[in-house]
Design a protein around this motif. Structure first.
Motif, PDB file in Angstrom:
ATOM      1  N   UNK A 124     -32.894  33.516   2.038  1.00 43.21           N
ATOM      2  CA  UNK A 124     -33.653  34.767   1.959  1.00 43.21           C
ATOM      3  C   UNK A 124     -34.803  34.760   2.961  1.00 43.21           C
ATOM      4  N   UNK A 125     -35.533  33.640   3.041  1.00 40.89           N
ATOM      5  CA  UNK A 125     -36.660  33.562   3.969  1.00 40.89           C
ATOM      6  C   UNK A 125     -36.199  33.766   5.406  1.00 40.89           C
ATOM      7  N   UNK A 126     -35.096  33.152   5.773  1.00 35.87           N
ATOM      8  CA  UNK A 126     -34.596  33.317   7.146  1.00 35.87           C
ATOM      9  C   UNK A 126     -34.208  34.761   7.427  1.00 35.87           C
ATOM     10  N   UNK A 127     -33.625  35.434   6.430  1.00 28.37           N
ATOM     11  CA  UNK A 127     -33.216  36.825   6.654  1.00 28.37           C
ATOM     12  C   UNK A 127     -34.410  37.750   6.809  1.00 28.37           C
ATOM     13  N   UNK A 128     -35.576  37.364   6.254  1.00 30.77           N
ATOM     14  CA  UNK A 128     -36.757  38.219   6.311  1.00 30.77           C
ATOM     15  C   UNK A 128     -37.578  38.012   7.577  1.00 30.77           C
ATOM     16  N   UNK A 129     -37.185  37.080   8.416  1.00 27.54           N
ATOM     17  CA  UNK A 129     -37.908  36.848   9.667  1.00 27.54           C
ATOM     18  C   UNK A 129     -37.559  37.874  10.736  1.00 27.54           C
ATOM     19  N   UNK A 130     -36.444  38.567  10.563  1.00 26.86           N
ATOM     20  CA  UNK A 130     -36.049  39.560  11.561  1.00 26.86           C
ATOM     21  C   UNK A 130     -36.868  40.836  11.381  1.00 26.86           C
ATOM     22  N   UNK A 131     -36.913  41.626  12.439  1.00 29.30           N
ATOM     23  CA  UNK A 131     -37.644  42.891  12.380  1.00 29.30           C
ATOM     24  C   UNK A 131     -36.849  43.986  11.659  1.00 29.30           C
ATOM     25  N   UNK A 132     -35.532  43.977  11.839  1.00 27.96           N
ATOM     26  CA  UNK A 132     -34.693  45.014  11.245  1.00 27.96           C
ATOM     27  C   UNK A 132     -34.566  44.815   9.741  1.00 27.96           C
ATOM     28  N   UNK A 133     -34.328  45.921   9.032  1.00 32.61           N
ATOM     29  CA  UNK A 133     -34.194  45.886   7.580  1.00 32.61           C
ATOM     30  C   UNK A 133     -32.734  46.044   7.180  1.00 32.61           C
ATOM     31  N   UNK A 134     -32.367  45.369   6.100  1.00 31.04           N
ATOM     32  CA  UNK A 134     -31.046  45.562   5.507  1.00 31.04           C
ATOM     33  C   UNK A 134     -31.156  46.553   4.356  1.00 31.04           C
TER      34      UNK A 134
END
Length: 794
Positions: free
Chosen positions: A504-514
């Protein structure tokens, strides 16, 4: 069919061009009246002056309205049988609701006696015949109220999708599929699902006609169901759930527009389905009363609407969508006040420099963003120094920590606890100053305390300290802080395991949102709260105040579209909520949707067999919490009129694996064209997909959808590059609710294995085609000698 569609678009384009020419004439007329009246400066009496001003005003209002409604206002058409009488209303349309007794001949043929176009305002031609009927006029009522069970005079209802002055597409509903209708001596053409219903209704078999009648009856019951509670609509692929939901919205809005002035919200699972929805019933956007939003574009933050542009992996999606995230978000909202770096902070260094009040150096507080307010500082201050009443006062890290914990013990949203924290800071400083016992007179003591508070809080440095120590948090800033694996691990202790925290932490490092991030942002918005912003006073022109011209001369009013966009942006709750493909909503998404319908009535549309969420029971619990104790009313659609029996039977094999004991809807037709199977090697997969798509483009007149596992979406788009706009590559989760003339399903095993709900997702992929289906199997599918993959064999 493509040629027929293009021809019908041209027909509507020709009519729209005629309407715009007439509108331009009316605008020129209004401009002439304004100019002519304004030139009459020589008037003999005050009454004549008033008459001139009134004429200018009326002409200005008319011109303003024409200009406001000039774009995108034509959206519908109805083709009608001859009415019982020949009476016409003031808009030039016949007033009869029911057809004449001889409107339909004994051999079920009929002539279209009247065609009405429906738009945002009424337009008459030079001979006072209607070019466009105002959607509010009685003559437009059948556009909203007609159904196949109770069609009245309506034979065909057409939705016209346009942008500016260009017609982009048409979509027809056939109210009387059993009729052979003619218009100007030619057969009445039907585009879209209406064409399929026409073919079914005109079949020679009486049994087939009975089936069509049952489709119409069960759909009409849902459309007209009372909206006093929660209406559940279940049905398998091809049963028309989405169309029923949209027509229900139009019906409810027309039946009781005042009741639904609070707005109707339609929630769709994907942007692709939103585009389809807007094309089918664009008229629902009238007056800002209907908002059609994808679940990944449902939330707003301080900077405006947020929108999902990427997809999470199935493992990450399962965590973010789970109700477990509620506990994590609540911890993160409070923990984020510690700062983004999580360090100890910079202690104050410089001594007080004299004066009534001064502060030490407490580090870089960051810059203030006009849209999102103060940002979380990298290192919040851990010391506050004040010189007040001749004494230097200090609050060290321990004291500040106690004050923070005391403030956070309140139950209000975090941002709304800031005034409480501010007061506790002042209380601590006041206590340390020793001034509390200086006066025994209560009034003098209160005056001294008020002076102390005012002196401190009026200083810019104190405001800067408070912004750094207790910043106004935004959902984006907290979500960004959760990208720190160490901090997220602390907030998610005993809720998420280390592997889940890391992903989860790695996925939240990106600028784009899911799409799952959007639900988290909405939850954080509720947890954090938004402090009220001071209202800005509107600046008025002093000259206008003196002359009063602002009252006489009409100002440009916002257009229907502008008003709709403004109301949609301002609205946070709705009077009625329609959830399409509801089986796919996660628990966190149900919380997000539920906040928009706390006092609403609901229509819930879905099919458990098509659910892509891995834990339906958890989602059901969240759904029931969102809906509360409202009574439930259930309907089931049982007839599949999209898929031919050959495709439906193949998909039923996957349904038996995905949900043993479930029954698929009955297909009403058979084409004799069986699904095609082929085996491809992995290294030849792209070329094989492209070749099959090209073959199907030659076989069908309409669209071809190529469905792949989610991790192949971009790859598949490259395979199809250059084949034209009739073919589209889709990830397995994007195909929900859509349909194509032909479909290619690529490596079913990849789709089935990509998530715990993979078999249900594969079932959806196999039920998108109205004519032809091809299944391409790789080695992973373990195909037999005929190319049939293991999952689809008996």
């Amino acid at each position: 069919m493509a040629d027929v569609r293009d021809r019908e678009i041209s027909v509507e384009q020709e009519h729209l061009d005629q309407v715009y020419r007439r509108l331009e004439e009316k605008i020129h007329e209004a401009e002439f009246l304004m100019t002519d009246a304004a030139k009459r400066s020589q008037v003999g009496t005050p009454g004549a002056l008033a008459e001139r001003d009134a004429q200018v005003f009326r002409a200005g209002v008319h011109l303003n309205r024409l200009n406001s409604e000039f774009e995108d206002f034509l959206f519908g058409r109805i083709d009608l049988l001859l009415g019982k009488d020949g009476k016409k209303g003031p808009d030039g349309a016949y007033t009869s609701v029911e057809p004449a007794e001889d409107a339909v001949s004994e051999n079920n043929t009929a002539q279209i006696a009247e065609t009405l176009h429906i738009g945002r305002i009424g337009v008459l031609d030079a001979d006072y015949s209607p070019l466009v009927i105002d959607w509010r006029a009685p003559a437009a009522a059948p556009f909203y109220r007609s159904t196949p069970v109770d069609p009245g005079r309506v034979v065909r209802r057409r939705v016209i999708r346009s942008k500016g002055r260009k017609v982009l597409g048409v979509e027809d509903d056939l109210m009387r599929p059993e009729l052979t209708a003619t218009l100007n001596g030619e057969s009445l053409p039907v585009i879209g699902d209406g064409a399929l219903m026409a073919a079914l209704g005109q079949a020679r078999s009486h049994t087939m006609r009975d089936i069509v009648a049952s489709i119409q009856a069960e759909q009409d019951m849902v459309i007209r169901a009372p909206a006093a509670s929660v209406t559940y609509v279940e049905g398998g692929p091809g049963t028309g759930k989405t169309a029923v939901a949209l027509h229900r919205a139009a019906y409810l809005l027309y039946q009781d527009r005042r009741r639904y002035a609070g707005g109707i919200l339609i929630v769709s699972p994907t942007p692709l389905l939103v585009a389809y929805t807007e094309g089918v019933l664009p008229s629902l956007g009238e007056e800002g009363q209907v908002a059609i939003r994808a679940v990944g574009a449902l939330a707003d933050d301080a900077s405006g609407a947020v929108e999902a542009t990427v997809y999470d992996s199935p493992a990450v999606a399962r965590v973010k969508g789970s109700s477990r995230m509620l506990h994590v978000l609540r911890k993160a909202a409070r923990g984020a006040l510690e700062g983004t770096a999580g360090g100890a902070g910079a202690a104050a260094k410089a001594p007080a420099q004299g004066g009534q009040l001064s502060f030490g150096d407490f580090g870089d507080l960051g810059e203030e963003d006009d849209d999102e307010g103060p940002q979380i500082p990298a290192e919040p201050p851990t010391r506050l120094r004040v010189v007040a009443f001749g004494r230097r006062l200090e609050l060290e890290a321990d004291a500040l920590g106690r004050i923070r914990r005391n403030a956070l013990s309140g139950t209000a949203p975090v941002n709304l606890l800031r005034p409480r924290a501010r007061k506790l800071l002042l209380d601590a400083l006041w206590s340390q100053s020793g001034s509390a016992g200086r006066h025994s007179d209560p009034e003098l003591a209160a005056e001294l305390r008020s002076s102390f508070d005012e002196d401190i809080t009026s200083e810019d440095d104190f405001i800067r300290f408070l912004d750094a120590w207790w910043p106004e948090l935004t959902p984006r800033s907290v979500l960004s802080a959760m990208g720190d694996e160490r901090r997220l691990g602390r907030w998610a202790r005993r809720v998420l395991n280390p592997g889940e925290v890391r992903k989860v932490a790695r996925s939240l490092k990106r600028d784009a949102l899911s799409v799952h991030d959007v639900a988290l942002i909405d939850e954080l918005q509720s947890i954090l709260g938004t402090p009220p912003k001071p209202r800005k006073k509107k600046d008025l022109d002093p000259l206008d105040l003196l002359t009063g011209l602002d009252e006489l001369m009409p100002q440009r009013e916002e257009s229907q579209r502008e008003r709709a966009e403004r109301l949609a942006a301002e609205r946070t709750e709705y009077a009625h909520v329609i959830v399409d493909e509801a089986q796919d909503l996660t628990p966190m998404q149900w919380r997000m949707v539920g906040r928009r319908g706390r006092h609403a009535t609901w229509t819930i549309v879905g099919d458990p067999a098509q659910s892509s969420w891995s834990d339906p029971d958890e989602a059901a619990a969240a759904r029931d919490e969102a809906l509360g104790s409202r009574p439930r009313r259930r309907f089931t659609l049982t007839v599949n009129y999209r898929n031919p029996a050959e495709i439906a039977d193949l998909a039923a094999k996957v349904l038996a694996l995905a949900m043993p004991g479930s029954e698929s809807p009955s297909a009403v037709r058979s084409t004799g064209v069986k699904p095609r199977f082929a085996v491809v090697r992995d290294k030849d997969l792209g070329a094989s997909v492209r070749e099959e798509a090209a073959r199907l483009l030659d076989q069908v007149d309409g669209t071809v959808g190529v469905v792949v596992a989610m991790n192949r979406r971009e790859q598949a788009a490259k395979w199809l590059d250059g084949l034209g706009g009739r073919v589209v590559a889709l990830g397995s989760l994007e195909a929900k609710g859509l349909e194509y003339d032909a479909t290619v399903v690529v490596t079913p095993a990849e789709i089935a294995d990509e998530s715990p709900a993979g078999l249900r997702v594969l079932y959806v992929a196999l039920t998108r085609a109205t004519q032809q289906l091809t299944v391409l199997s790789g080695e992973r599918d373990d195909p037999d000698g005929d190319g049939v993959p293991d999952l689809l064999r008996e």
